[in-house]
Structure formats: C-alpha cells, structure tokens
Design a protein around this motif. Structure first.
Motif, mmCIF file in Angstrom:
data_model
loop_
_atom_site.group_PDB
_atom_site.id
_atom_site.type_symbol
_atom_site.label_atom_id
_atom_site.label_comp_id
_atom_site.label_asym_id
_atom_site.label_seq_id
_atom_site.Cartn_x
_atom_site.Cartn_y
_atom_site.Cartn_z
ATOM 1 N N VAL A 30 0.840 -1.195 0.000
ATOM 2 C CA VAL A 30 0.000 0.000 0.000
ATOM 3 C C VAL A 30 0.878 1.249 0.000
ATOM 4 C CG1 VAL A 30 -1.633 1.346 1.384
ATOM 5 C CG2 VAL A 30 -2.033 -1.092 1.036
ATOM 6 N N GLU A 31 1.864 1.293 0.879
ATOM 7 C CA GLU A 31 2.752 2.458 0.973
ATOM 8 C C GLU A 31 3.516 2.685 -0.328
ATOM 9 O OE1 GLU A 31 5.309 1.752 4.321
ATOM 10 O OE2 GLU A 31 3.620 1.698 5.721
ATOM 11 N N THR A 32 4.039 1.623 -0.892
ATOM 12 C CA THR A 32 4.810 1.726 -2.128
ATOM 13 C C THR A 32 3.922 2.190 -3.280
ATOM 14 O OG1 THR A 32 6.305 -0.005 -1.375
ATOM 15 C CG2 THR A 32 6.286 0.456 -3.742
ATOM 16 N N CYS A 33 2.732 1.639 -3.357
ATOM 17 C CA CYS A 33 1.798 2.023 -4.413
ATOM 18 C C CYS A 33 1.387 3.483 -4.251
ATOM 19 C CB CYS A 33 0.571 1.108 -4.383
ATOM 20 S SG CYS A 33 -0.571 1.419 -5.736
ATOM 21 N N LYS A 35 3.075 5.939 -2.871
ATOM 22 C CA LYS A 35 4.208 6.784 -3.271
ATOM 23 C C LYS A 35 4.312 6.865 -4.789
ATOM 24 C CE LYS A 35 7.076 6.034 0.799
ATOM 25 N NZ LYS A 35 8.284 5.373 1.318
ATOM 26 N N TYR A 36 4.158 5.722 -5.441
ATOM 27 C CA TYR A 36 4.236 5.679 -6.899
ATOM 28 C C TYR A 36 3.122 6.520 -7.528
ATOM 29 C CZ TYR A 36 3.821 3.983 -11.655
ATOM 30 O OH TYR A 36 3.715 3.922 -13.024
ATOM 31 N N LEU A 37 1.891 6.309 -7.068
ATOM 32 C CA LEU A 37 0.752 7.015 -7.646
ATOM 33 C C LEU A 37 0.831 8.522 -7.403
ATOM 34 C CD1 LEU A 37 -2.173 4.562 -6.870
ATOM 35 C CD2 LEU A 37 -1.039 4.969 -9.074
ATOM 36 N N ASN A 38 1.375 8.933 -6.290
ATOM 37 C CA ASN A 38 1.521 10.359 -6.004
ATOM 38 C C ASN A 38 2.498 11.029 -6.962
ATOM 39 O OD1 ASN A 38 -0.305 11.047 -3.915
ATOM 40 N ND2 ASN A 38 0.980 9.974 -2.438
ATOM 41 N N SER A 43 -5.891 9.743 -13.611
ATOM 42 C CA SER A 43 -7.277 10.201 -13.624
ATOM 43 C C SER A 43 -7.801 10.252 -12.196
ATOM 44 C CB SER A 43 -8.113 9.211 -14.448
ATOM 45 O OG SER A 43 -9.481 9.381 -14.200
ATOM 46 N N ASN A 44 -8.678 11.187 -11.923
ATOM 47 C CA ASN A 44 -9.245 11.262 -10.575
ATOM 48 C C ASN A 44 -10.518 10.423 -10.439
ATOM 49 O OD1 ASN A 44 -11.010 12.830 -12.007
ATOM 50 N ND2 ASN A 44 -10.746 14.674 -10.771
ATOM 51 N N GLN A 45 -10.696 9.483 -11.350
ATOM 52 C CA GLN A 45 -11.857 8.587 -11.271
ATOM 53 C C GLN A 45 -11.834 7.799 -9.962
ATOM 54 O OE1 GLN A 45 -12.177 5.782 -14.483
ATOM 55 N NE2 GLN A 45 -14.110 4.957 -13.746
ATOM 56 N N PHE A 46 -10.656 7.410 -9.517
ATOM 57 C CA PHE A 46 -10.481 6.682 -8.264
ATOM 58 C C PHE A 46 -9.464 7.431 -7.416
ATOM 59 C CE2 PHE A 46 -11.316 3.399 -11.518
ATOM 60 C CZ PHE A 46 -12.522 2.920 -11.047
ATOM 61 N N SER A 47 -9.679 7.444 -6.107
ATOM 62 C CA SER A 47 -8.720 8.124 -5.236
ATOM 63 C C SER A 47 -7.440 7.295 -5.109
ATOM 64 C CB SER A 47 -9.330 8.357 -3.849
ATOM 65 O OG SER A 47 -9.400 7.144 -3.124
ATOM 66 N N ILE A 48 -6.347 7.983 -4.873
ATOM 67 C CA ILE A 48 -5.063 7.309 -4.689
ATOM 68 C C ILE A 48 -5.119 6.395 -3.471
ATOM 69 C CG2 ILE A 48 -2.646 7.723 -4.025
ATOM 70 C CD1 ILE A 48 -2.646 10.046 -6.014
ATOM 71 N N ASP A 49 -5.788 6.841 -2.421
ATOM 72 C CA ASP A 49 -5.907 6.015 -1.224
ATOM 73 C C ASP A 49 -6.645 4.709 -1.522
ATOM 74 O OD1 ASP A 49 -5.276 5.770 1.564
ATOM 75 O OD2 ASP A 49 -7.409 6.051 1.986
ATOM 76 N N PHE A 50 -7.761 4.810 -2.255
ATOM 77 C CA PHE A 50 -8.508 3.608 -2.633
ATOM 78 C C PHE A 50 -7.652 2.687 -3.485
ATOM 79 C CE2 PHE A 50 -10.788 1.557 -6.130
ATOM 80 C CZ PHE A 50 -11.510 0.595 -5.418
ATOM 81 N N LEU A 51 -7.028 3.243 -4.530
ATOM 82 C CA LEU A 51 -6.213 2.421 -5.430
ATOM 83 C C LEU A 51 -5.065 1.748 -4.695
ATOM 84 C CD1 LEU A 51 -5.991 4.656 -8.627
ATOM 85 C CD2 LEU A 51 -7.290 2.527 -8.342
ATOM 86 N N PHE A 54 -6.546 -1.072 -2.552
ATOM 87 C CA PHE A 54 -7.046 -2.118 -3.431
ATOM 88 C C PHE A 54 -5.884 -2.914 -4.020
ATOM 89 C CE2 PHE A 54 -8.608 -3.749 -7.488
ATOM 90 C CZ PHE A 54 -9.766 -4.405 -7.077
ATOM 91 N N TYR A 55 -4.858 -2.188 -4.478
ATOM 92 C CA TYR A 55 -3.695 -2.844 -5.062
ATOM 93 C C TYR A 55 -2.976 -3.723 -4.032
ATOM 94 C CZ TYR A 55 0.608 -3.565 -7.637
ATOM 95 O OH TYR A 55 1.666 -4.146 -8.270
ATOM 96 N N GLY A 56 -2.842 -3.237 -2.810
ATOM 97 C CA GLY A 56 -2.202 -4.030 -1.760
ATOM 98 C C GLY A 56 -2.953 -5.318 -1.482
#
Length: 97
Positions: A30-33, A35-38, A43-51, A54-56
């Motif tokens: 989650v932390e790595t993802c 940092k990467y997404l930031n 697109s702002n379709q999904f929040s970075i926190d959610f993504l 979800f990815y984790g």
C-alpha cells in the motif's frame, strides 16, 4: 514462488500475533503504491488512497493464489494476463503528458 511455495504459504498463514507477514506485506505494498501514484498523473476517477489499498489487497491475493496453484501453468498465465490488463486498463489511468 513455486520453488518455496510450501514454506511461503505457511509463513503467510501464521496469525498468532497482531503483526503478521501478510499484514506487513499488504502495508508495504500500500505504501509503495501510494508513493508511486503520487508521482504519476492519474485520472481522478479513483482516489489514490482507494487504489493503493485495493492494489495491496489484490497483490497479496495474487501471491496467495500463485502459491496455491503454482503447478497449473494455464491458471498462472491467466492470472498474469488479468493482473496486467487491470494495471494497464482499469486501475492506473494515466493522463497524457
């Protein structure tokens, strides 16, 4: 993963304490993802926190699936294709330059 699948599967299933390998792995992913997404223009379709969360979760589920089904090459190929498709087309909608 296939070489040490029994050992890795056993380590991920240990839940004797509140801190587990599974929970630590999820948190690190989650932390790595995040940092990467930031650092990306997404697109702002999904929040970075959610993504990130979800990815984790999905990554740990994918690792567990691979450990449980490492000997089914067809399923491994399908899993890889699904994860690649999701990353390219669903989750990380990067905006053009």
């Amino acid at each position: 993963l296939s070489k040490n699948h029994n050992e890795l599967r056993a380590l991920l299933k240990i839940h004797e304490t509140p801190i587990t390998l599974e929970s630590e792995l999820k948190q690190k992913l989650v932390e790595t993802c995040r940092k990467y997404l930031n650092q990306q223009r997404i697109s702002n379709q999904f929040s970075i926190d959610f993504l990130s969360h979800f990815y984790g979760q999905l990554s740990v589920a994918s690792i567990t699936f691979a450990l449980d089904h490492y000997d089914n090459q067809d399923w491994m190929a399908q899993q890889l294709q699904l994860m690649n498709d999701m990353q390219q087309n669903l989750l990380f909608k990067v905006l053009p330059g």
